[in-house]
Motif scaffolding. Structure first.
Motif, PDB file in Angstrom:
ATOM      1  N   GLN A   1     -50.189 -17.586  -5.945  1.00 52.69           N
ATOM      2  CA  GLN A   1     -49.944 -18.955  -6.387  1.00 52.69           C
ATOM      3  C   GLN A   1     -49.424 -19.833  -5.245  1.00 52.69           C
ATOM      4  OE1 GLN A   1     -51.791 -18.881  -9.188  1.00 52.69           O
ATOM      5  NE2 GLN A   1     -50.296 -20.230 -10.161  1.00 52.69           N
ATOM      6  N   GLU A   2     -48.549 -19.290  -4.403  1.00 54.11           N
ATOM      7  CA  GLU A   2     -47.994 -20.068  -3.297  1.00 54.11           C
ATOM      8  C   GLU A   2     -48.867 -20.038  -2.054  1.00 54.11           C
ATOM      9  OE1 GLU A   2     -44.017 -18.824  -2.589  1.00 54.11           O
ATOM     10  OE2 GLU A   2     -43.270 -19.559  -4.520  1.00 54.11           O
ATOM     11  N   LYS A   3     -49.837 -19.137  -2.000  1.00 56.87           N
ATOM     12  CA  LYS A   3     -50.851 -19.098  -0.939  1.00 56.87           C
ATOM     13  C   LYS A   3     -50.279 -18.810   0.447  1.00 56.87           C
ATOM     14  CE  LYS A   3     -53.831 -22.338  -3.416  1.00 56.87           C
ATOM     15  NZ  LYS A   3     -52.961 -22.432  -4.608  1.00 56.87           N
ATOM     16  N   TYR A   4     -49.175 -18.056   0.503  1.00 52.24           N
ATOM     17  CA  TYR A   4     -48.656 -17.617   1.800  1.00 52.24           C
ATOM     18  C   TYR A   4     -47.773 -16.384   1.578  1.00 52.24           C
ATOM     19  CZ  TYR A   4     -44.224 -19.894   0.591  1.00 52.24           C
ATOM     20  OH  TYR A   4     -43.051 -20.267  -0.041  1.00 52.24           O
ATOM     21  N   PHE A   5     -47.601 -15.612   2.670  1.00 52.39           N
ATOM     22  CA  PHE A   5     -46.820 -14.376   2.616  1.00 52.39           C
ATOM     23  C   PHE A   5     -45.422 -14.621   3.166  1.00 52.39           C
ATOM     24  CE2 PHE A   5     -51.016 -12.434   2.394  1.00 52.39           C
ATOM     25  CZ  PHE A   5     -50.799 -11.413   1.470  1.00 52.39           C
ATOM     26  N   LEU A   6     -44.429 -14.132   2.438  1.00 53.28           N
ATOM     27  CA  LEU A   6     -43.070 -14.047   2.951  1.00 53.28           C
ATOM     28  C   LEU A   6     -42.831 -12.626   3.445  1.00 53.28           C
ATOM     29  CD1 LEU A   6     -40.940 -15.994   0.308  1.00 53.28           C
ATOM     30  CD2 LEU A   6     -41.368 -16.662   2.667  1.00 53.28           C
ATOM     31  N   PRO A   7     -42.202 -12.439   4.597  1.00 56.66           N
ATOM     32  CA  PRO A   7     -41.964 -11.067   5.088  1.00 56.66           C
ATOM     33  C   PRO A   7     -41.164 -10.225   4.097  1.00 56.66           C
ATOM     34  CG  PRO A   7     -41.593 -12.660   6.847  1.00 56.66           C
ATOM     35  CD  PRO A   7     -41.794 -13.456   5.595  1.00 56.66           C
ATOM     36  N   ALA A   8     -40.127 -10.813   3.504  1.00 56.03           N
ATOM     37  CA  ALA A   8     -39.325 -10.054   2.532  1.00 56.03           C
ATOM     38  C   ALA A   8     -40.142  -9.721   1.295  1.00 56.03           C
ATOM     39  CB  ALA A   8     -38.084 -10.852   2.147  1.00 56.03           C
ATOM     40  N   ARG A   9     -40.975 -10.645   0.858  1.00 50.31           N
ATOM     41  CA  ARG A   9     -41.800 -10.380  -0.322  1.00 50.31           C
ATOM     42  C   ARG A   9     -42.850  -9.305  -0.035  1.00 50.31           C
ATOM     43  NH1 ARG A   9     -43.407 -15.686  -3.065  1.00 50.31           N
ATOM     44  NH2 ARG A   9     -44.741 -15.960  -1.237  1.00 50.31           N
ATOM     45  N   LEU A  10     -43.432  -9.355   1.146  1.00 49.67           N
ATOM     46  CA  LEU A  10     -44.401  -8.327   1.525  1.00 49.67           C
ATOM     47  C   LEU A  10     -43.731  -6.949   1.602  1.00 49.67           C
ATOM     48  CD1 LEU A  10     -47.254  -7.566   2.425  1.00 49.67           C
ATOM     49  CD2 LEU A  10     -46.582  -8.142   4.768  1.00 49.67           C
ATOM     50  N   ALA A  11     -42.524  -6.901   2.154  1.00 49.87           N
ATOM     51  CA  ALA A  11     -41.797  -5.631   2.233  1.00 49.87           C
ATOM     52  C   ALA A  11     -41.481  -5.097   0.837  1.00 49.87           C
ATOM     53  CB  ALA A  11     -40.512  -5.813   3.039  1.00 49.87           C
ATOM     54  N   LEU A  12     -41.089  -6.004  -0.069  1.00 51.78           N
ATOM     55  CA  LEU A  12     -40.792  -5.576  -1.436  1.00 51.78           C
ATOM     56  C   LEU A  12     -42.042  -5.060  -2.134  1.00 51.78           C
ATOM     57  CD1 LEU A  12     -38.786  -5.318  -3.753  1.00 51.78           C
ATOM     58  CD2 LEU A  12     -39.262  -7.704  -4.353  1.00 51.78           C
ATOM     59  N   MET A  13     -43.177  -5.685  -1.888  1.00 52.33           N
ATOM     60  CA  MET A  13     -44.425  -5.222  -2.499  1.00 52.33           C
ATOM     61  C   MET A  13     -44.805  -3.828  -2.002  1.00 52.33           C
ATOM     62  SD  MET A  13     -46.471  -8.851  -2.309  1.00 52.33           S
ATOM     63  CE  MET A  13     -48.062  -8.129  -2.640  1.00 52.33           C
ATOM     64  N   ILE A  14     -44.616  -3.573  -0.725  1.00 53.08           N
ATOM     65  CA  ILE A  14     -44.939  -2.244  -0.183  1.00 53.08           C
ATOM     66  C   ILE A  14     -44.008  -1.187  -0.764  1.00 53.08           C
ATOM     67  CG2 ILE A  14     -44.993  -0.870   1.932  1.00 53.08           C
ATOM     68  CD1 ILE A  14     -45.831  -3.412   3.427  1.00 53.08           C
ATOM     69  N   ILE A  15     -42.714  -1.496  -0.841  1.00 52.74           N
ATOM     70  CA  ILE A  15     -41.745  -0.532  -1.379  1.00 52.74           C
ATOM     71  C   ILE A  15     -42.025  -0.238  -2.848  1.00 52.74           C
ATOM     72  CG2 ILE A  15     -39.303  -0.183  -1.914  1.00 52.74           C
ATOM     73  CD1 ILE A  15     -38.669  -1.813   0.610  1.00 52.74           C
ATOM     74  N   THR A  16     -42.335  -1.276  -3.620  1.00 55.26           N
ATOM     75  CA  THR A  16     -42.609  -1.057  -5.046  1.00 55.26           C
ATOM     76  C   THR A  16     -43.884  -0.245  -5.249  1.00 55.26           C
ATOM     77  OG1 THR A  16     -43.662  -3.249  -5.074  1.00 55.26           O
ATOM     78  CG2 THR A  16     -41.384  -3.097  -5.855  1.00 55.26           C
ATOM     79  N   LEU A  17     -44.895  -0.461  -4.414  1.00 56.96           N
ATOM     80  CA  LEU A  17     -46.122   0.332  -4.543  1.00 56.96           C
ATOM     81  C   LEU A  17     -45.847   1.805  -4.247  1.00 56.96           C
ATOM     82  CD1 LEU A  17     -49.150   0.447  -5.057  1.00 56.96           C
ATOM     83  CD2 LEU A  17     -49.522  -0.095  -2.637  1.00 56.96           C
ATOM     84  N   ILE A  18     -45.032   2.074  -3.229  1.00 57.90           N
ATOM     85  CA  ILE A  18     -44.653   3.460  -2.938  1.00 57.90           C
ATOM     86  C   ILE A  18     -43.853   4.054  -4.097  1.00 57.90           C
ATOM     87  CG2 ILE A  18     -43.312   4.935  -1.384  1.00 57.90           C
ATOM     88  CD1 ILE A  18     -43.937   2.979   0.862  1.00 57.90           C
ATOM     89  N   SER A  19     -42.948   3.260  -4.651  1.00 60.34           N
ATOM     90  CA  SER A  19     -42.135   3.735  -5.769  1.00 60.34           C
ATOM     91  C   SER A  19     -42.994   4.048  -6.995  1.00 60.34           C
ATOM     92  CB  SER A  19     -41.073   2.694  -6.121  1.00 60.34           C
ATOM     93  OG  SER A  19     -40.326   3.083  -7.252  1.00 60.34           O
ATOM     94  N   ILE A  20     -43.982   3.196  -7.275  1.00 64.70           N
ATOM     95  CA  ILE A  20     -44.852   3.423  -8.435  1.00 64.70           C
ATOM     96  C   ILE A  20     -45.685   4.680  -8.236  1.00 64.70           C
ATOM     97  CG2 ILE A  20     -46.699   2.455  -9.827  1.00 64.70           C
ATOM     98  CD1 ILE A  20     -45.673  -0.325  -8.934  1.00 64.70           C
ATOM     99  N   THR A  21     -46.249   4.830  -7.042  1.00 69.37           N
ATOM    100  CA  THR A  21     -47.062   6.015  -6.771  1.00 69.37           C
ATOM    101  C   THR A  21     -46.229   7.286  -6.887  1.00 69.37           C
ATOM    102  OG1 THR A  21     -48.423   4.689  -5.258  1.00 69.37           O
ATOM    103  CG2 THR A  21     -48.624   7.085  -5.114  1.00 69.37           C
ATOM    104  N   TYR A  22     -45.009   7.247  -6.365  1.00 71.88           N
ATOM    105  CA  TYR A  22     -44.133   8.409  -6.467  1.00 71.88           C
ATOM    106  C   TYR A  22     -43.768   8.696  -7.921  1.00 71.88           C
ATOM    107  CZ  TYR A  22     -40.022  11.378  -5.961  1.00 71.88           C
ATOM    108  OH  TYR A  22     -39.119  12.399  -6.070  1.00 71.88           O
TER     109      TYR A  22
END
Length: 493
Positions: free
Chosen positions: A197-218
């Motif tokens: 929706q905001e059409k840009y990446f925040l470094p903190a948001r990108l880091a949170l997305m990676i961590i949550t994906l790892i957490s979900i897979t685990y």
């Protein structure tokens, strides 16, 4: 020293004949032990690291949302950060039964949402105090000399430490599932939606997305392993690295494509995604209860003996809610049975598995198709047909990895009455068999003969009695199926 051992990754089953080792029996009575190797609580550490990393990253992102006056993103991020954290504190307190003990510091840290940290510290302390390994065969007099009259033999202390660590591992497996599907999945969905929706990446948001994906897979990986361990609790199950890699690919692709399909659909038809989510959640929530009422069963009393029927119902509703949240995003690998003391059916239902993945594939296809028809102008810079094909191929690859796991990598596949190959052969050749006069042939075994599991009987207390000099006959307690498995293992060795 003479020994005949079957070594596993976690434990050993050792048996020895005292007559063949007279030197070992000269100093005292031979004690044959089911020796336990005290394993490092790596799962506890990993679950704690994921919990802390996700919580801290979400808090940093909330502060950034506050600075930019993004009140809606901040409110949802805080909600998906705090709700699973509170549930995790309640789960750890319930499993360890700390409410009736005098541990004010631990309870205070739970109030500060730092319960996993102190529990992880306790597990590490128990591990380092227990030592790593004891010699597999020692005499009772030798054990007493080692302890110098300080109490219990060393082996018993190591066994107590292993049981304590097992309690911590089991508790953190449950919290990993709660964190994954009550916190990480909605958090990842929210942050991916906000990014589009905001059409840009925040470094903190990108880091949170990676961590949550790892957490979900685990968390999904833990669900699969727990389902196997509960169904085959009479065996010592050992998963090989190939099985873990196959499950990671299966779960990662399944969850990533599912969340992407929901987020893309929500960007085009925002109001309708709420209906889709609630229909999925309510269906999987009421499915176990409908089966429970159809069977006219009664609530199990083994959830907690001190609970009333109301308390048992509340606990079962929370358990069913977690089960529904898992099935919204991926296959839960278990089917609930609210009348059973373990709340899980032990049979492998291939029909339900096939029905789930066929229905989920059709649903994802419809969501992506509706997004393609009603997408906004922003996606003019994206090759939308290619994205649709990639998502469908990604989910298809997840199904393929799932089939490969059950056919070749499942540790208990030799116990299946039918496997994937047999089911596909039955479906594809059904008409051919009818044309041949209805002759039915017994399916040929398609499984590897390599031993993947070992039956582990509990150590009888009589082994501690000095009058017992005859080695136990483990095979006399085995059924026909288990004896055949042991023979296959010895042939493979």
């Amino acid at each position: 020293m003479c020994e005949v051992a079957v070594e596993e990754q976690e434990r050993e089953i050792s048996d020895v004949d005292p007559q063949e080792c007279p030197s070992a029996a000269e100093n005292g009575v031979m004690l044959v032990v089911n020796h336990s190797h005290v394993r490092a609580p790596l799962s506890v550490v990993l679950a704690t690291l994921l919990y802390c990393a996700e919580f801290i990253t979400a808090a940093v992102l909330c502060s950034m949302y506050h600075k930019t006056n993004d009140g809606m993103w901040m409110a949802f991020t805080i909600t998906f950060m705090l709700v699973p954290a509170v549930l995790i504190q309640l789960t750890l307190t319930f499993i360890h039964r700390d409410l009736g003990t005098d541990r004010p510091l631990v309870l205070f840290l739970h109030l500060l949402l730092l319960g996993p940290v102190i529990r992880c510290f306790e597990a590490l302390v128990v591990y380092f105090k227990a030592g790593h390994r004891e010699e597999p065969y020692v005499t009772i007099s030798r054990k007493i000399q080692l302890k110098k009259g300080q109490g219990l033999p060393m082996e018993l202390e190591i066994g107590q430490s292993e049981r304590t660590l097992a309690t911590h591992r089991n508790a953190f497996k449950r919290t990993a599932v709660i964190q994954a599907f009550l916190g990480s999945t909605p958090q990842l969905t929210l942050q991916l939606y906000a990014t589009i929706q905001e059409k840009y990446f925040l470094p903190a948001r990108l880091a949170l997305m990676i961590i949550t994906l790892i957490s979900i897979t685990y968390g999904a990986l833990v669900c699969s392993v727990l389902a196997i361990q509960i169904r085959y609790d009479e065996y010592k199950v050992r998963l090989r690295p190939a099985a873990y890699l196959c499950m990671i690919a299966w779960r990662g692709l399944e969850i990533a494509t599912r969340i992407t399909a929901l987020v893309l659909f929500s960007t085009a038809l925002t109001e309708w995604v709420i209906l889709v989510g609630f229909v999925n959640l309510l269906f999987f929530f009421f499915l176990p209860w409908t089966e429970f009422w159809a069977r006219k069963g009664s609530l199990t009393e083994d959830v907690e003996k001190n609970f009333s029927k109301l308390g048992t119902t509340v606990v079962l509703c929370m358990f069913t809610l977690l089960y529904a949240c898992i099935n919204v995003f991926c296959w839960s690998a278990v089917q609930l049975d609210l009348t059973h003391k373990e709340l899980i059916e032990r049979e492998q239902h291939w029909g339900r598995l096939a029905l789930y993945y066929c229905g989920r594939f059709v649903e994802n296809f419809l969501l992506i198709l509706l997004w393609y028809l009603f997408k906004s102008d922003f996606y003019e810079y994206v090759c939308a047909p290619l994205l649709v094909v990639q998502l469908l191929i990604g989910y298809s690859l997840a199904v393929i990895f799932m089939l490969l796991f059950y056919q070749f990598c499942h540790p208990c596949r030799r116990l299946f009455k039918y496997n994937v190959h047999d089911c596909l052969h039955c479906v594809c050749c059904h008409k051919g068999r009818e044309g041949a006069g209805g002759r039915q042939r017994k399916p040929q075994p398609t499984y590897s003969t390599t031993g993947t599991m070992v039956l582990v009987p509990e150590e009888p207390l009589e082994l501690l009695d000095p009058r017992n000099s005859e080695p136990p006959d483990l095979t006399s307690q085995l059924g026909e199926r288990e004896t055949a498995i042991i023979e296959d293992i010895m042939e493979a060795a």
